[in-house]
Design an enzyme around this catalytic site. Structure first.
Site, mmCIF file in Angstrom:
data_model
loop_
_atom_site.group_PDB
_atom_site.id
_atom_site.type_symbol
_atom_site.label_atom_id
_atom_site.label_comp_id
_atom_site.label_asym_id
_atom_site.label_seq_id
_atom_site.Cartn_x
_atom_site.Cartn_y
_atom_site.Cartn_z
ATOM 1 N N CYS A 1 39.264 53.087 44.066
ATOM 2 C CA CYS A 1 40.574 52.268 43.789
ATOM 3 C C CYS A 1 41.820 52.949 44.820
ATOM 4 O O CYS A 1 42.713 52.275 45.272
ATOM 5 C CB CYS A 1 41.095 52.638 42.512
ATOM 6 S SG CYS A 1 40.274 51.451 41.292
ATOM 7 N N CYS B 1 40.271 56.273 40.943
ATOM 8 C CA CYS B 1 39.191 56.689 41.471
ATOM 9 C C CYS B 1 38.950 56.437 42.812
ATOM 10 O O CYS B 1 39.753 55.830 43.363
ATOM 11 C CB CYS B 1 37.944 56.035 40.700
ATOM 12 S SG CYS B 1 37.824 54.419 41.263
ATOM 13 N N GLU C 1 43.525 49.108 39.112
ATOM 14 C CA GLU C 1 44.426 49.035 40.419
ATOM 15 C C GLU C 1 43.308 47.948 41.252
ATOM 16 O O GLU C 1 44.354 47.224 41.732
ATOM 17 C CB GLU C 1 43.998 50.431 41.068
ATOM 18 C CG GLU C 1 44.402 51.692 40.276
ATOM 19 C CD GLU C 1 43.502 52.213 39.234
ATOM 20 O OE1 GLU C 1 43.551 53.267 38.890
ATOM 21 O OE2 GLU C 1 42.463 51.451 38.828
ATOM 22 N N HIS D 1 38.399 47.314 38.249
ATOM 23 C CA HIS D 1 39.330 48.363 37.731
ATOM 24 C C HIS D 1 40.828 47.855 37.604
ATOM 25 O O HIS D 1 40.873 46.889 38.336
ATOM 26 C CB HIS D 1 39.230 49.667 38.518
ATOM 27 C CG HIS D 1 37.976 50.355 38.310
ATOM 28 N ND1 HIS D 1 37.820 51.643 38.869
ATOM 29 C CD2 HIS D 1 36.767 49.991 37.767
ATOM 30 C CE1 HIS D 1 36.577 52.060 38.486
ATOM 31 N NE2 HIS D 1 35.834 51.313 38.031
#
Length: 163
Positions: free
Chosen positions: A94, A91, A63, A61
């Site tokens: 993250c 999420c 992040e 992801h």
């Protein structure tokens, strides 16, 4: 006081625009529309986009990618004093990575609910709730939310996309 708040808001918007640009770059590379930028003491340390499909790694992801880059550049796993700018509310994975890296703050645009509306299978667990459950990362929501939502809605209207 108002001047200081205006300056902080402008700084948040400037860095969020970097994350938005990075998310747009990722879309052009066939990735999903998420970007993140990490800033320390006003200096950009890392700016990344999702690479889940390119890397074949569900944890890639924006992040997490930005945290990995920032840790390498700073030669530390401690990101104290850093702010993570994310085009979408992180999420749970993250958010937890930001927590464990000791980031001081998360600033995001679109919400988890916005991502769900665009077709992403997010967990309905907000950063604000995770903070109340013991997370110590400060959270600022809704920065350039309209621009961040447009990334998501533009993506969901495209044909041939992958989730």
């Amino acid at each position: 006081m108002t001047l200081r708040m205006d300056s902080a808001r402008k700084s948040d918007e400037r860095h969020m625009r970097r994350a938005i640009k990075k998310a747009s770059d990722g879309v052009l590379e066939g990735q999903t529309p998420f970007g993140a930028c990490i800033v320390k003491a006003g200096r950009v340390v890392a700016c990344e986009h999702n690479r889940v499909w390119a890397d074949g790694d569900i944890t890639a992801h924006a992040e997490v990618n930005a945290i990995r880059t920032a840790c390498r550049k700073l030669k530390s796993v401690d990101l104290s004093g850093c702010t993570v700018y994310s085009t979408c509310e992180p999420c749970p994975m993250c958010y937890a990575a930001c927590h464990w890296a000791k980031a001081g703050r998360i600033v995001y645009g679109a919400s988890i609910a916005d991502a769900m509306k665009a077709g992403f299978s997010e967990l309905k667990l907000s950063n604000l709730l995770m903070r109340r459950l013991g997370g110590r990362v400060k959270v600022t929501s809704g920065v350039l939310a309209g621009e961040c939502r447009r990334l998501l809605s533009g993506w969901s209207k495209r044909g041939g996309r992958t989730y």
